[in-house]
Design an enzyme around this catalytic site. Structure first.
Site, short mmCIF file in Angstrom:
data_model
loop_
_atom_site.label_atom_id
_atom_site.label_comp_id
_atom_site.label_asym_id
_atom_site.label_seq_id
_atom_site.Cartn_x
_atom_site.Cartn_y
_atom_site.Cartn_z
N SER A 49 0.75 -1.04 -0.10
CA SER A 49 -0.05 0.10 0.03
C SER A 49 0.82 1.18 -0.01
CB SER A 49 -1.12 0.13 1.24
OG SER A 49 -0.24 0.23 2.66
N LYS A 110 0.50 4.14 7.26
CA LYS A 110 0.16 4.86 6.10
C LYS A 110 0.80 6.20 6.31
CE LYS A 110 -2.91 1.73 4.81
NZ LYS A 110 -2.64 0.96 3.42
#
Length: 256
Positions: A49, A110
């Site tokens: 990701s 993230k």
């Protein structure tokens, strides 16, 4: 003949040796717990990701002191207190590890995109923060895996966030991916909006049913340094493959 006192002193007892060994082990464990809780914690990257910033198989250190401490800073997250102590809020552009709000147990990593009060939206693949389109510059393509497992070149950009942080992003599905057009997200007080740099292959705050807004309390720390990295199809413990499997160029590089 009876042993002299000198002879007795020259031969340490087995019980004393065992005690010293146990004491050293306990001291080492306590030091490790203190370091892991207060200073640095190692993490590995299991998903793509954050490609191209972080690759599957990267191992990195996360600084625990960057944002202060919450119960999630402690192993097994015991409910010893609420909120944070010595708190310092994440900055836009930080790559941070946090506990998934959905279960308060799963570790996610993230990039911090939205701060409390910000309005975040994706329009045709472009990121808007507070109604202003974030600048991006096209650079060379990045080779990654598509939805069918094939190695393909995809568009890559340098994105400049408000405040000046520059980082790379890729658009695996171009500017028409599933999360490339969204409504406006308004970040609540005490929460942050997190996104992956692999914009079309990241479950992040855009998906409110899976991640959503991340409470400040859930932050564990800021990603600082890649200390080891192996190719995606290899395992770190297979040391006999290291000459070919280790990504030597990624060793001891800062996470930006």
């Amino acid at each position: 003949m009876a042993r002299t006192d000198v002879e007795n002193r020259e031969k340490p007892s087995k019980d004393g040796g065992l005690y010293e060994t146990v004491k050293v082990i306990i001291q080492a464990l306590l030091i490790a717990v203190v370091v892991r809780t207060l200073l640095f914690q190692p993490f590995n990257i299991p998903s793509g990701s954050l490609i191209p910033t972080l690759l599957i198989g990267d191992y990195l250190f996360v600084s625990k002191y960057s944002y202060g401490y919450s119960r999630y800073s402690i192993p097994f997250s015991p409910p010893v207190f609420n909120g944070r102590v010595l708190a310092s809020e994440p900055k836009r552009g930080d790559v941070a590890v946090f506990k998934l709000p959905k279960d308060n147990a799963t570790d996610y990593i993230k990039r911090v995109i939205g701060l409390p009060g910000d309005r975040i939206q994706m329009r045709d693949g472009r990121l808007y923060i507070n109604d202003q389109m974030v600048e991006r510059q096209r650079i060379e393509d990045f080779v990654t895996t598509d939805s069918w497992g094939r190695q393909v070149p995809v568009p890559q950009y340098i994105e400049t966030l408000p405040g000046g942080v520059k980082h790379r992003v890729i658009e695996r599905d171009g500017d028409k991916g599933y999360w490339d057009n969204t409504y406006v997200y308004t970040v609540p007080a005490g929460h942050f909006f997190m996104m992956g740099d692999n914009r079309d292959n990241s479950t992040d705050s855009r998906d409110e049913s899976s991640v959503g807004y991340v409470p400040f309390e859930n932050f564990i720390g800021r990603a600082e340094l890649i200390f080891f990295s192996v190719k995606e199809d290899s395992a770190a413990w297979q040391f006999w493959k290291w000459p070919w499997s280790v990504r030597w160029d990624r060793m001891f590089t800062r996470v930006r």
